[in-house]
Design an enzyme around this catalytic site. Structure first.
Site, PDB file in Angstrom:
ATOM      1  N   ARG A  62       0.825  -1.211   0.000  1.00 45.70           N
ATOM      2  CA  ARG A  62       0.000   0.000   0.000  1.00 45.70           C
ATOM      3  C   ARG A  62       0.867   1.273   0.000  1.00 45.70           C
ATOM      4  O   ARG A  62       0.576   2.245  -0.690  1.00 45.70           O
ATOM      5  CB  ARG A  62      -0.918  -0.034   1.236  1.00 45.70           C
ATOM      6  N   ARG A  88     -10.280   3.538  -3.041  1.00 46.35           N
ATOM      7  CA  ARG A  88      -9.105   3.160  -2.232  1.00 46.35           C
ATOM      8  C   ARG A  88      -8.825   4.254  -1.212  1.00 46.35           C
ATOM      9  O   ARG A  88      -9.138   5.425  -1.434  1.00 46.35           O
ATOM     10  CB  ARG A  88      -7.878   2.989  -3.108  1.00 46.35           C
ATOM     11  N   ILE A  89      -8.169   3.824  -0.127  1.00 44.38           N
ATOM     12  CA  ILE A  89      -7.831   4.783   0.923  1.00 44.38           C
ATOM     13  C   ILE A  89      -6.503   5.448   0.570  1.00 44.38           C
ATOM     14  O   ILE A  89      -5.503   4.760   0.338  1.00 44.38           O
ATOM     15  CB  ILE A  89      -7.763   4.063   2.286  1.00 44.38           C
ATOM     16  N   LEU A  90      -6.530   6.770   0.482  1.00 51.61           N
ATOM     17  CA  LEU A  90      -5.286   7.502   0.205  1.00 51.61           C
ATOM     18  C   LEU A  90      -4.468   7.573   1.487  1.00 51.61           C
ATOM     19  O   LEU A  90      -5.015   7.809   2.569  1.00 51.61           O
ATOM     20  CB  LEU A  90      -5.621   8.897  -0.319  1.00 51.61           C
ATOM     21  N   ASN A 102     -13.489  14.248  -0.254  1.00 52.39           N
ATOM     22  CA  ASN A 102     -14.082  12.972  -0.658  1.00 52.39           C
ATOM     23  C   ASN A 102     -15.594  13.076  -0.564  1.00 52.39           C
ATOM     24  O   ASN A 102     -16.119  13.765   0.313  1.00 52.39           O
ATOM     25  CB  ASN A 102     -13.595  11.876   0.312  1.00 52.39           C
ATOM     26  N   HIS A 104     -19.048  10.764   0.003  1.00 56.43           N
ATOM     27  CA  HIS A 104     -19.390   9.470   0.586  1.00 56.43           C
ATOM     28  C   HIS A 104     -20.910   9.338   0.580  1.00 56.43           C
ATOM     29  O   HIS A 104     -21.611  10.258   1.011  1.00 56.43           O
ATOM     30  CB  HIS A 104     -18.846   9.401   2.017  1.00 56.43           C
ATOM     31  N   ASP A 136      -8.772  12.834   5.902  1.00 57.12           N
ATOM     32  CA  ASP A 136      -7.635  12.668   6.799  1.00 57.12           C
ATOM     33  C   ASP A 136      -7.209  11.207   6.681  1.00 57.12           C
ATOM     34  O   ASP A 136      -7.671  10.507   5.774  1.00 57.12           O
ATOM     35  CB  ASP A 136      -7.975  13.103   8.239  1.00 57.12           C
ATOM     36  N   GLY A 138      -7.901   8.655   8.438  1.00 64.78           N
ATOM     37  CA  GLY A 138      -8.877   7.654   8.850  1.00 64.78           C
ATOM     38  C   GLY A 138      -9.790   7.284   7.680  1.00 64.78           C
ATOM     39  O   GLY A 138      -9.608   7.748   6.549  1.00 64.78           O
ATOM     40  N   ASP A 140     -13.116   7.806   6.065  1.00 68.46           N
ATOM     41  CA  ASP A 140     -14.292   8.688   6.000  1.00 68.46           C
ATOM     42  C   ASP A 140     -14.480   9.491   7.291  1.00 68.46           C
ATOM     43  O   ASP A 140     -15.609   9.717   7.735  1.00 68.46           O
ATOM     44  CB  ASP A 140     -15.557   7.861   5.695  1.00 68.46           C
TER      45      ASP A 140
HETATM   46  C1  GAR Z   1     -20.656   7.731  -5.376  1.00 69.33           C
HETATM   47  O1  GAR Z   1     -21.937   7.493  -4.838  1.00 69.33           O
HETATM   48  C2  GAR Z   1     -19.670   8.004  -4.251  1.00 69.33           C
HETATM   49  O2  GAR Z   1     -20.236   8.661  -3.156  1.00 69.33           O
HETATM   50  C3  GAR Z   1     -19.271   6.607  -3.880  1.00 69.33           C
HETATM   51  O3  GAR Z   1     -19.152   5.937  -5.096  1.00 69.33           O
HETATM   52  C4  GAR Z   1     -20.097   6.476  -6.035  1.00 69.33           C
HETATM   53  C5  GAR Z   1     -19.378   6.755  -7.337  1.00 69.33           C
HETATM   54  O4  GAR Z   1     -20.252   7.017  -8.371  1.00 69.33           O
HETATM   55  N1  GAR Z   1     -18.075   6.607  -3.114  1.00 69.33           N
HETATM   56  C6  GAR Z   1     -17.837   5.756  -2.142  1.00 69.33           C
HETATM   57  O5  GAR Z   1     -18.597   4.854  -1.826  1.00 69.33           O
HETATM   58  C7  GAR Z   1     -16.516   5.971  -1.429  1.00 69.33           C
HETATM   59  N2  GAR Z   1     -16.479   5.229  -0.201  1.00 69.33           N
HETATM   60  P1  GAR Z   1     -19.706   7.598  -9.770  1.00 69.33           P
HETATM   61  O6  GAR Z   1     -18.491   6.748 -10.169  1.00 69.33           O
HETATM   62  O7  GAR Z   1     -20.828   7.426 -10.721  1.00 69.33           O
HETATM   63  O8  GAR Z   1     -19.331   9.033  -9.553  1.00 69.33           O
END
Ligand code: GAR
Length: 211
Positions: A62, A88-90, A102, A104, A136, A138, A140
């Site tokens: 990683r 992925r987690i940065l 980000n 979520h 950060d 962590g 989310d």
């Molecule tokens: C979005 O709903 C975003 O919030 C989520 O993936 C989807 C991407 O949609 N992200 C996560 O779950 C991150 N943990 P998209 O590729 O159509 O923009």
């Protein structure tokens, strides 16, 4: 800004559309991914945005992948990195050099992680939504910039609920990222406010240090 994606890229596409208007105040200098197969890459290329891929499996661990990702992002010298469906987690290499936000698909701090929509449905919540937050180290867990609620409807499954969240999410993302670019921001502990009083897009490192 550099936008990171792992899949469809509909949120990234909404940003690319918005950035066509010079008044929006954002230039998307590149779209990056951890997956060559991310469908959004083709979309970005068609829109004339440079793309890059740093596949996770090309690196032995990683930390190496994170360092390679940090180098690729730095080539574009962005003021902000936007993780928009990046799965992925940065790590410290990226986050030590770049300020990142980000999106979520849940109302954090509820349902962090990779299966937020599924987890919210399984828990039986009647209201979920979407969150945009600073990253950060962590999962989310960084300071929240904005959130929008989305009701769960009877008969929703993961796909129907996620599609409804994504509709709301795209508007929130475009609005928030535009405001960050045009107005700057200040992070005070867990509290984020817009405005160029102490920190702005060009003070990305300071903003991070204050966090
Ligand atoms: C979005 O709903 C975003 O919030 C989520 O993936 C989807 C991407 O949609 N992200 C996560 O779950 C991150 N943990 P998209 O590729 O159509 O923009």
């Amino acid at each position: 800004m550099v936008v990171l994606i792992s899949g469809t890229g509909s949120n990234m596409a909404a940003l690319v559309d918005a950035a066509q208007d010079p008044g929006y105040g954002v230039e998307i200098v590149a779209v990056g991914s951890d997956r060559r197969s991310a469908r959004g890459l083709e979309l970005a290329e068609r829109a004339g945005v440079p793309t890059f891929v740093v596949p996770f499996r090309d690196y032995s661990d990683r930390a190496e992948w994170d360092a390679a990702m940090a180098d690729r992002i730095s080539e574009y010298d962005p003021d902000l990195v936007v993780s928009a469906g990046f799965m992925r987690i940065l790590g410290p290499a990226v986050l030590g050099r770049h300020t990142a936000v980000n999106i979520h698909p849940a109302l954090l701090p509820s349902f962090p992680g990779a299966h937020a929509v599924r987890d919210a449905l399984a828990h039986g919540v009647r209201i979920t939504g979407t969150t945009i937050h600073f990253l950060d180290e962590g999962v989310d867990s960084g300071p929240i910039i904005d959130q929008v609620a989305v009701p769960v409807e009877d008969g929703d499954d993961e796909s129907s609920l996620h599609e409804r969240i994504k509709g709301v999410e795209r508007r929130m993302l475009v609005d928030t990222v535009g405001r960050l670019a045009r107005e700057g921001w200040t992070v005070d502990g867990r509290h984020v406010r817009f405005g160029r009083t102490e920190h702005s897009v060009t003070d990305a490192t300071d903003t991070k240090e204050q966090r």
